[in-house]
Each structure stands twice: as C-alpha cells, then as structure tokens.
Design a protein around this motif. Sequence first.
Motif, short mmCIF file in Angstrom:
data_model
loop_
_atom_site.label_atom_id
_atom_site.label_comp_id
_atom_site.label_asym_id
_atom_site.label_seq_id
_atom_site.Cartn_x
_atom_site.Cartn_y
_atom_site.Cartn_z
N UNK A 113 5.94 -9.27 -36.74
CA UNK A 113 5.80 -7.88 -37.08
C UNK A 113 4.76 -7.26 -36.04
N UNK A 114 3.80 -7.71 -35.70
CA UNK A 114 2.62 -7.30 -34.92
C UNK A 114 3.34 -7.04 -33.45
N UNK A 115 3.81 -8.32 -33.16
CA UNK A 115 4.47 -8.58 -31.69
C UNK A 115 5.62 -7.70 -31.53
N UNK A 116 6.46 -7.38 -32.45
CA UNK A 116 7.44 -6.55 -32.12
C UNK A 116 7.17 -5.08 -32.28
N UNK A 117 6.31 -4.66 -33.40
CA UNK A 117 6.28 -3.33 -33.70
C UNK A 117 4.87 -2.69 -33.18
N UNK A 118 4.09 -3.19 -32.41
CA UNK A 118 2.92 -2.54 -31.82
C UNK A 118 2.78 -3.01 -30.32
N UNK A 119 1.86 -2.16 -29.70
CA UNK A 119 1.78 -2.57 -28.40
C UNK A 119 0.28 -3.39 -28.37
N UNK A 135 -6.09 -9.04 -45.68
CA UNK A 135 -5.75 -7.87 -46.44
C UNK A 135 -4.03 -8.18 -47.15
N UNK A 136 -3.27 -9.05 -46.42
CA UNK A 136 -1.95 -9.45 -46.49
C UNK A 136 -1.20 -8.04 -47.10
N UNK A 137 -0.98 -6.90 -46.23
CA UNK A 137 -0.06 -6.15 -46.48
C UNK A 137 1.52 -6.48 -46.78
N UNK A 138 2.13 -5.49 -47.32
CA UNK A 138 3.86 -6.20 -47.60
C UNK A 138 4.38 -5.88 -46.40
N UNK A 139 5.05 -6.66 -45.93
CA UNK A 139 5.88 -6.69 -44.65
C UNK A 139 7.48 -6.18 -45.10
N UNK A 140 7.98 -5.47 -44.54
CA UNK A 140 9.13 -5.16 -44.83
C UNK A 140 10.28 -6.09 -44.00
N UNK A 141 11.22 -6.51 -44.76
CA UNK A 141 12.27 -7.45 -44.11
C UNK A 141 13.29 -6.84 -43.51
N UNK A 142 13.38 -7.19 -42.22
CA UNK A 142 14.53 -6.58 -41.50
C UNK A 142 15.89 -6.87 -41.85
#
Length: 142
Positions: A113-119, A135-142
């Motif tokens: 998620x971090x690599x794909x959705x952030x710079x 913090x373990x935020x919820x990750x949206x499944x693609x």
Amino acid sequence: MKTFKLVRLQIVENDALRSFDLYDGLIINKEDEKQTWILEAFLSDKELDYFNNIQQNRENLEVLAVISNERNDPAAFYAHVHEVRHIGNKISVLFTGHIRNQRNEYAEDLLNHLVSDSDLTGTDLLHEFRTQMKERPRLKKN
C-alpha cells in the motif's frame, strides 16, 4: 487458563478504528476446545450508551487488543459484548470472542500500500511503515 493485562483496546468500525481510554483491563485465554477468549475493559462511563447499543443489537465486532506491553502488536479478535456493568463513574465491558487467524500478511499488504499509493522512499518510507505497523490502520482491499 492464562490471564494477561489488556493495555489498549480498539474496535474496527467500517474502515476506521475507534480507540478507547482504557483505565484497566484483562484478557483471558480460556484454553478450551472452542479457543475462547474473554476480554474485560474498564472504561469511562461516557461509553455506556455505545456499548449498551452494541450489546442489545448483538453485534459481532472486530476488536484489536494490545496485550501485556504497549510495544506489542495488537491481536485481532472477533467478539461480542457479553455484559456491560456500570461501576461508579466507569463501566466494565466484558467481551467474549475468538482470536482472528492472523498470518503476517498485514506487513506485506501495508508495504505494498505504501509503495503503490504514496511517493515515500528511503527513510521516510521506513518511518511511515514503522508508524503504521504500530497503529495498524485498516487497509482497503483492491
């Protein structure tokens, strides 16, 4: 049975986490054939209506519990509110549930998620990864 200190409690609501000010708490692994766990959280009585509503609606919850030490990763449970008891200016909330079968997929999903959705790159990426692993935020499944 094994008893542990509950040091942090969060409830998953849609794609967010609801955190609670925990005065005290414990968690018990009943070590029975159903792999049942009991969580007891002592919270502010301002949460009374929230938990009474959950109990009356017999909602199943995803509960994240940090056990024994704040530095530990949260354990995820599927649970329901078994009892809510008013004690002075606090409430005792008793949950009964089962630990969610967790493999270490979360770290891989978070990194993806971090690599794909952030710079973010380098030390910024590492810092954000460490922060979100705690913090373990919820990750949206693609």
